[in-house]
Design a protein around this motif. Structure first.
Motif, PDB file in Angstrom:
ATOM      1  N   GLU A 296      31.760  -5.597 -18.091  1.00 41.67           N
ATOM      2  CA  GLU A 296      32.215  -4.843 -17.322  1.00 41.67           C
ATOM      3  C   GLU A 296      31.574  -4.693 -16.246  1.00 41.67           C
ATOM      4  OE1 GLU A 296      35.915  -2.217 -18.111  1.00 41.67           O
ATOM      5  OE2 GLU A 296      36.565  -3.352 -19.009  1.00 41.67           O
ATOM      6  N   PHE A 297      31.312  -4.367 -15.003  1.00 40.76           N
ATOM      7  CA  PHE A 297      30.547  -3.752 -13.750  1.00 40.76           C
ATOM      8  C   PHE A 297      31.115  -3.202 -12.688  1.00 40.76           C
ATOM      9  CE2 PHE A 297      27.688  -7.503 -16.046  1.00 40.76           C
ATOM     10  CZ  PHE A 297      27.044  -6.563 -16.254  1.00 40.76           C
ATOM     11  N   LYS A 298      30.690  -1.976 -12.127  1.00 43.23           N
ATOM     12  CA  LYS A 298      31.316  -1.669 -10.723  1.00 43.23           C
ATOM     13  C   LYS A 298      30.293  -2.193 -10.032  1.00 43.23           C
ATOM     14  CE  LYS A 298      30.688   2.580  -8.090  1.00 43.23           C
ATOM     15  NZ  LYS A 298      30.550   4.371  -8.038  1.00 43.23           N
ATOM     16  N   VAL A 299      31.099  -2.766  -8.984  1.00 47.43           N
ATOM     17  CA  VAL A 299      30.309  -4.227  -7.981  1.00 47.43           C
ATOM     18  C   VAL A 299      30.403  -3.532  -6.318  1.00 47.43           C
ATOM     19  CG1 VAL A 299      30.906  -6.600  -7.280  1.00 47.43           C
ATOM     20  CG2 VAL A 299      30.102  -6.026  -9.391  1.00 47.43           C
ATOM     21  N   MET A 300      29.703  -2.938  -5.865  1.00 50.67           N
ATOM     22  CA  MET A 300      29.754  -3.332  -3.775  1.00 50.67           C
ATOM     23  C   MET A 300      30.500  -4.702  -3.535  1.00 50.67           C
ATOM     24  SD  MET A 300      29.085  -1.786  -1.460  1.00 50.67           S
ATOM     25  CE  MET A 300      27.996  -0.210  -1.567  1.00 50.67           C
ATOM     26  N   ILE A 301      30.929  -4.666  -2.630  1.00 54.24           N
ATOM     27  CA  ILE A 301      31.638  -6.004  -2.067  1.00 54.24           C
ATOM     28  C   ILE A 301      30.107  -6.061  -0.194  1.00 54.24           C
ATOM     29  CG2 ILE A 301      33.200  -7.277  -1.044  1.00 54.24           C
ATOM     30  CD1 ILE A 301      33.209  -7.414  -4.028  1.00 54.24           C
ATOM     31  N   ASP A 302      29.747  -7.476  -0.517  1.00 53.10           N
ATOM     32  CA  ASP A 302      28.801  -7.089   0.558  1.00 53.10           C
ATOM     33  C   ASP A 302      29.530  -8.089   2.016  1.00 53.10           C
ATOM     34  OD1 ASP A 302      27.068  -5.726   0.334  1.00 53.10           O
ATOM     35  OD2 ASP A 302      25.765  -7.185  -1.202  1.00 53.10           O
ATOM     36  N   ARG A 303      30.240  -8.916   1.596  1.00 57.19           N
ATOM     37  CA  ARG A 303      30.962 -10.287   2.267  1.00 57.19           C
ATOM     38  C   ARG A 303      31.536 -11.318   1.932  1.00 57.19           C
ATOM     39  NH1 ARG A 303      26.478 -11.892   0.385  1.00 57.19           N
ATOM     40  NH2 ARG A 303      25.643 -13.786   0.012  1.00 57.19           N
ATOM     41  N   LYS A 304      32.760 -12.048   2.784  1.00 54.26           N
ATOM     42  CA  LYS A 304      33.301 -12.752   1.861  1.00 54.26           C
ATOM     43  C   LYS A 304      32.554 -14.447   2.266  1.00 54.26           C
ATOM     44  CE  LYS A 304      37.931 -13.431   1.339  1.00 54.26           C
ATOM     45  NZ  LYS A 304      37.975 -15.333   2.795  1.00 54.26           N
TER      46      LYS A 304
ATOM     47  N   ARG B  38      27.818  -6.752  -5.375  1.00 56.57           N
ATOM     48  CA  ARG B  38      26.458  -6.806  -5.918  1.00 56.57           C
ATOM     49  C   ARG B  38      26.554  -5.331  -7.519  1.00 56.57           C
ATOM     50  NH1 ARG B  38      23.337  -4.392  -3.846  1.00 56.57           N
ATOM     51  NH2 ARG B  38      24.364  -4.164  -1.062  1.00 56.57           N
ATOM     52  N   THR B  39      25.896  -5.585  -8.260  1.00 55.01           N
ATOM     53  CA  THR B  39      26.345  -4.919  -9.387  1.00 55.01           C
ATOM     54  C   THR B  39      24.771  -3.701  -9.144  1.00 55.01           C
ATOM     55  OG1 THR B  39      24.018  -5.142 -10.778  1.00 55.01           O
ATOM     56  CG2 THR B  39      26.382  -6.168 -10.618  1.00 55.01           C
TER      57      THR B  39
ATOM     58  N   VAL C  71      27.396 -11.446  -7.559  1.00 52.19           N
ATOM     59  CA  VAL C  71      28.932 -11.255  -7.908  1.00 52.19           C
ATOM     60  C   VAL C  71      30.239 -12.226  -6.849  1.00 52.19           C
ATOM     61  CG1 VAL C  71      30.853 -10.269  -9.668  1.00 52.19           C
ATOM     62  CG2 VAL C  71      27.883  -9.152  -9.352  1.00 52.19           C
ATOM     63  N   LEU C  72      30.026 -12.941  -8.155  1.00 50.24           N
ATOM     64  CA  LEU C  72      31.156 -13.679  -7.007  1.00 50.24           C
ATOM     65  C   LEU C  72      32.356 -13.451  -7.486  1.00 50.24           C
ATOM     66  CD1 LEU C  72      28.487 -15.680  -6.600  1.00 50.24           C
ATOM     67  CD2 LEU C  72      30.178 -17.442  -5.773  1.00 50.24           C
ATOM     68  N   ILE C  73      33.538 -13.419  -7.123  1.00 53.87           N
ATOM     69  CA  ILE C  73      34.842 -12.369  -7.209  1.00 53.87           C
ATOM     70  C   ILE C  73      35.402 -13.914  -6.529  1.00 53.87           C
ATOM     71  CG2 ILE C  73      36.526 -11.185  -7.569  1.00 53.87           C
ATOM     72  CD1 ILE C  73      33.970  -8.933  -7.022  1.00 53.87           C
ATOM     73  N   LYS C  74      36.739 -14.921  -7.067  1.00 56.92           N
ATOM     74  CA  LYS C  74      37.174 -14.895  -5.879  1.00 56.92           C
ATOM     75  C   LYS C  74      38.697 -14.823  -5.874  1.00 56.92           C
ATOM     76  CE  LYS C  74      38.288 -20.527  -6.589  1.00 56.92           C
ATOM     77  NZ  LYS C  74      38.745 -21.208  -7.595  1.00 56.92           N
ATOM     78  N   GLU C  75      38.838 -15.821  -4.360  1.00 51.25           N
ATOM     79  CA  GLU C  75      39.999 -14.573  -3.335  1.00 51.25           C
ATOM     80  C   GLU C  75      41.149 -14.753  -4.291  1.00 51.25           C
ATOM     81  OE1 GLU C  75      40.992 -14.644   0.725  1.00 51.25           O
ATOM     82  OE2 GLU C  75      40.371 -16.673  -0.016  1.00 51.25           O
ATOM     83  N   GLY C  76      41.982 -13.927  -4.404  1.00 45.72           N
ATOM     84  CA  GLY C  76      43.080 -14.063  -5.438  1.00 45.72           C
ATOM     85  C   GLY C  76      44.302 -12.835  -4.380  1.00 45.72           C
ATOM     86  N   GLU C  77      45.742 -11.989  -4.925  1.00 43.03           N
ATOM     87  CA  GLU C  77      46.510 -11.882  -4.597  1.00 43.03           C
ATOM     88  C   GLU C  77      46.246 -10.284  -4.382  1.00 43.03           C
ATOM     89  OE1 GLU C  77      48.872 -10.514  -7.625  1.00 43.03           O
ATOM     90  OE2 GLU C  77      48.827 -12.604  -8.724  1.00 43.03           O
ATOM     91  N   LYS C  78      44.713  -9.972  -4.297  1.00 43.20           N
ATOM     92  CA  LYS C  78      44.354  -8.299  -3.601  1.00 43.20           C
ATOM     93  C   LYS C  78      43.212  -8.096  -2.577  1.00 43.20           C
ATOM     94  CE  LYS C  78      42.979  -3.999  -4.772  1.00 43.20           C
ATOM     95  NZ  LYS C  78      42.384  -2.934  -5.540  1.00 43.20           N
ATOM     96  N   HIS C  79      43.516  -8.097  -1.561  1.00 49.07           N
ATOM     97  CA  HIS C  79      42.497  -8.075  -0.384  1.00 49.07           C
ATOM     98  C   HIS C  79      41.290  -7.678  -0.863  1.00 49.07           C
ATOM     99  CE1 HIS C  79      40.801  -8.451   3.477  1.00 49.07           C
ATOM    100  NE2 HIS C  79      40.753  -6.843   3.468  1.00 49.07           N
ATOM    101  N   LEU C  80      40.430  -7.635  -0.452  1.00 49.84           N
ATOM    102  CA  LEU C  80      38.893  -6.550  -1.030  1.00 49.84           C
ATOM    103  C   LEU C  80      38.176  -6.206  -0.528  1.00 49.84           C
ATOM    104  CD1 LEU C  80      36.972  -8.364  -4.563  1.00 49.84           C
ATOM    105  CD2 LEU C  80      39.133  -7.021  -4.458  1.00 49.84           C
ATOM    106  N   ARG C  81      38.180  -5.070   0.072  1.00 51.13           N
ATOM    107  CA  ARG C  81      37.627  -4.629   1.336  1.00 51.13           C
ATOM    108  C   ARG C  81      36.319  -4.706   1.695  1.00 51.13           C
ATOM    109  NH1 ARG C  81      39.955   1.355   2.672  1.00 51.13           N
ATOM    110  NH2 ARG C  81      39.077   1.272   4.700  1.00 51.13           N
ATOM    111  N   ILE C  82      35.241  -5.216   2.587  1.00 48.23           N
ATOM    112  CA  ILE C  82      33.625  -4.988   2.770  1.00 48.23           C
ATOM    113  C   ILE C  82      33.130  -3.766   2.451  1.00 48.23           C
ATOM    114  CG2 ILE C  82      31.959  -6.009   3.823  1.00 48.23           C
ATOM    115  CD1 ILE C  82      33.582  -7.964   2.763  1.00 48.23           C
ATOM    116  N   GLY C  83      32.200  -3.422   1.539  1.00 47.38           N
ATOM    117  CA  GLY C  83      31.725  -1.811   1.670  1.00 47.38           C
ATOM    118  C   GLY C  83      32.409  -1.257   0.724  1.00 47.38           C
ATOM    119  N   HIS C  84      33.077  -1.842   0.127  1.00 43.01           N
ATOM    120  CA  HIS C  84      34.249  -0.922  -1.272  1.00 43.01           C
ATOM    121  C   HIS C  84      33.492  -0.902  -2.726  1.00 43.01           C
ATOM    122  CE1 HIS C  84      36.627   1.654   1.346  1.00 43.01           C
ATOM    123  NE2 HIS C  84      36.306   1.032   2.374  1.00 43.01           N
ATOM    124  N   PHE C  85      33.747  -0.147  -3.750  1.00 41.92           N
ATOM    125  CA  PHE C  85      33.473  -0.669  -4.195  1.00 41.92           C
ATOM    126  C   PHE C  85      34.555  -0.855  -5.584  1.00 41.92           C
ATOM    127  CE2 PHE C  85      29.694   2.677  -3.750  1.00 41.92           C
ATOM    128  CZ  PHE C  85      28.880   2.214  -4.136  1.00 41.92           C
TER     129      PHE C  85
END
Length: 432
Positions: A372-380, A388-389, A400-414
């Motif tokens: 498990e890692f804490k990841v910062m989202i850079d872009r989609k 990135r970790t 780190v690639l995270i497939k688009e799913g039910e949850k919307h991820l916010r750029i610049g958030h962990f």
């Protein structure tokens, strides 16, 4: 061609990027609209911030200048200015060779551009920048120049002696950037570990990083471009005790053979290098080390190269880049050694070294599956969020690639993720 619009093009390293960002802020404070690295420049004025580090970089800079000269001749551009490392080093030659450029500036006098445009330098914006990175991270330059005299390197010739920025000024800039939404800082310099020696008569990097870590809102601090000799060991404690100081160190080692290290004038030995790496891993558990190595330096024997390969296999760097030696005029190596190793052999050694590292990278990546890692989202990108970790610097390290799913991820958030797959470099993860 839009009036009062200036296009800035940055070539080379992140240190150049910071200069471009500062210039952009000054231009905006003087009423200009500024774009950066636009694929389709629209401004009536263009400024190219050049790199002059090695042959390929110089060639790229020249080609970019000529491309914009062509645009100027076709009437798509009114004025063309050039700044940065290439023009710092070859100012007089460039003036003669490329007269279509309205004016060349060096690396340190680009503020003159404002005066040449009939504008004034705005001192109240001195530490401000127009960020060209995603707004959640920024590069933070803490010094200029370099006092090291590595035999192959032209940078001290270009940038001059090491000059540290005052600590309070750096901390003020960090506070300002945090107030603008920056969470992650890539701390950069030509040589980080020398920070403070000129101003405070001692290495002050550990104290600077500790003070940065104490600023509310600073989530990640990552360190780039350290030097192995006389490494400030107090930094180990700072990295251990402050969770927002990433367990990451970018330390260019160049080679491991004592023969090569001596010829390169690195002031460190094979034994000291191995000891430093061991100390890093003992004192900062989980640290990821990034390094850069050089092949094909004058006098590099097969035995030297075998030693280098063995070093890479043994140490298993988490991140590694390499390049072939390129002779730079004015350096000690250019004046004292013959660049006698054929280009083909340099390339062969480079390919061999990178193949070893690719295998190691793949093994290290696969070892992260299930973790498990804490990841910062850079872009989609497409159907993936790209993050990135703490062990990954933007643009140069795995993602780190995270497939688009039910949850919307916010750029610049962990987000907390679990890795379920990996390839040679990148990780695939799902949200926890």
């Amino acid at each position: 061609m839009r009036k009062n619009t200036i296009d800035i093009v940055t070539l080379g390293c992140s240190k150049n990027l910071v200069d471009s960002e500062k210039l952009m802020k000054q231009l905006e404070a003087n009423g200009y609209k500024v774009t950066h690295d636009s694929e389709n420049p629209q401004g009536e004025i263009a400024v190219i911030n050049t790199c002059g580090f090695i042959g390929d970089a110089k060639e790229e800079s020249i080609n970019m200048i000529l491309e914009f000269c062509q645009a100027k001749e076709e009437g798509k551009l009114r004025k063309l200015y050039v700044m940065g490392c290439l023009s710092e080093r070859y100012l007089q030659e460039l003036k003669v060779e490329i007269p279509q450029v309205d004016k060349f500036y060096g690396k340190f006098n680009w503020n003159e551009l404002l005066a040449d445009l009939g504008k004034t330098y705005q001192a109240d914006h001195a530490i401000e920048r127009h960020l060209t990175t995603p707004k959640h991270y920024a590069y933070l330059k803490i010094s200029e120049g370099c006092d090291r005299k590595c035999s192959y390197c032209a940078i001290p010739i270009i940038t001059g002696k090491h000059i540290s920025r005052p600590m309070e000024e750096i901390l003020d800039e960090v506070r300002l950037l945090v107030s603008e939404g920056v969470k992650e800082f890539q701390v950069i310099a030509q040589e980080l570990t020398y920070y403070g020696v000129d101003l405070y008569k001692k290495q002050m990097l550990p104290e600077l990083i500790e003070q940065m870590a104490a600023i509310p809102g600073v989530e990640w601090i990552r360190l780039h471009y350290a030097y192995p000799a006389h490494f400030p060991k107090e930094l180990f404690r700072v990295m251990r005790e402050h969770p927002n100081v990433c367990r990451y160190m970018d330390i260019a080692l160049q080679h491991i053979s004592d023969n090569m290290l001596q010829k390169m004038r690195r002031h460190v030995t094979k034994e000291e290098t191995y000891q430093l790496i061991e100390e890093f891993r003992r004192e900062v558990p989980g640290i990821h080390l990034r390094t850069t190595l050089m092949v094909g330096y004058p006098g590099e024997t097969e035995a030297d190269f075998e030693e280098l390969k063995e070093f890479v296999r043994k140490v298993r760097f988490d991140r590694m880049g390499a390049f072939a030696y390129s002779e730079e005029e004015g350096t000690y190596a250019a004046e004292h050694y013959e660049d006698e190793i054929p280009h083909e052999l340099k390339q062969q050694r480079l390919d061999e070294l990178m193949a070893i590292q690719q295998e190691i990278s793949a093994e290290l990546s696969h070892a992260k599956i299930g973790q498990e890692f804490k990841v910062m989202i850079d872009r989609k990108e497409g159907e993936y969020y790209i993050g990135r970790t703490e062990f990954d610097s933007p643009e140069v390290d795995p993602e780190v690639l995270i497939k688009e799913g039910e949850k919307h991820l916010r750029i610049g958030h962990f987000y907390q993720v679990r890795v379920y797959d990996a390839d040679d470099f990148d990780l695939y993860a799902s949200l926890i």
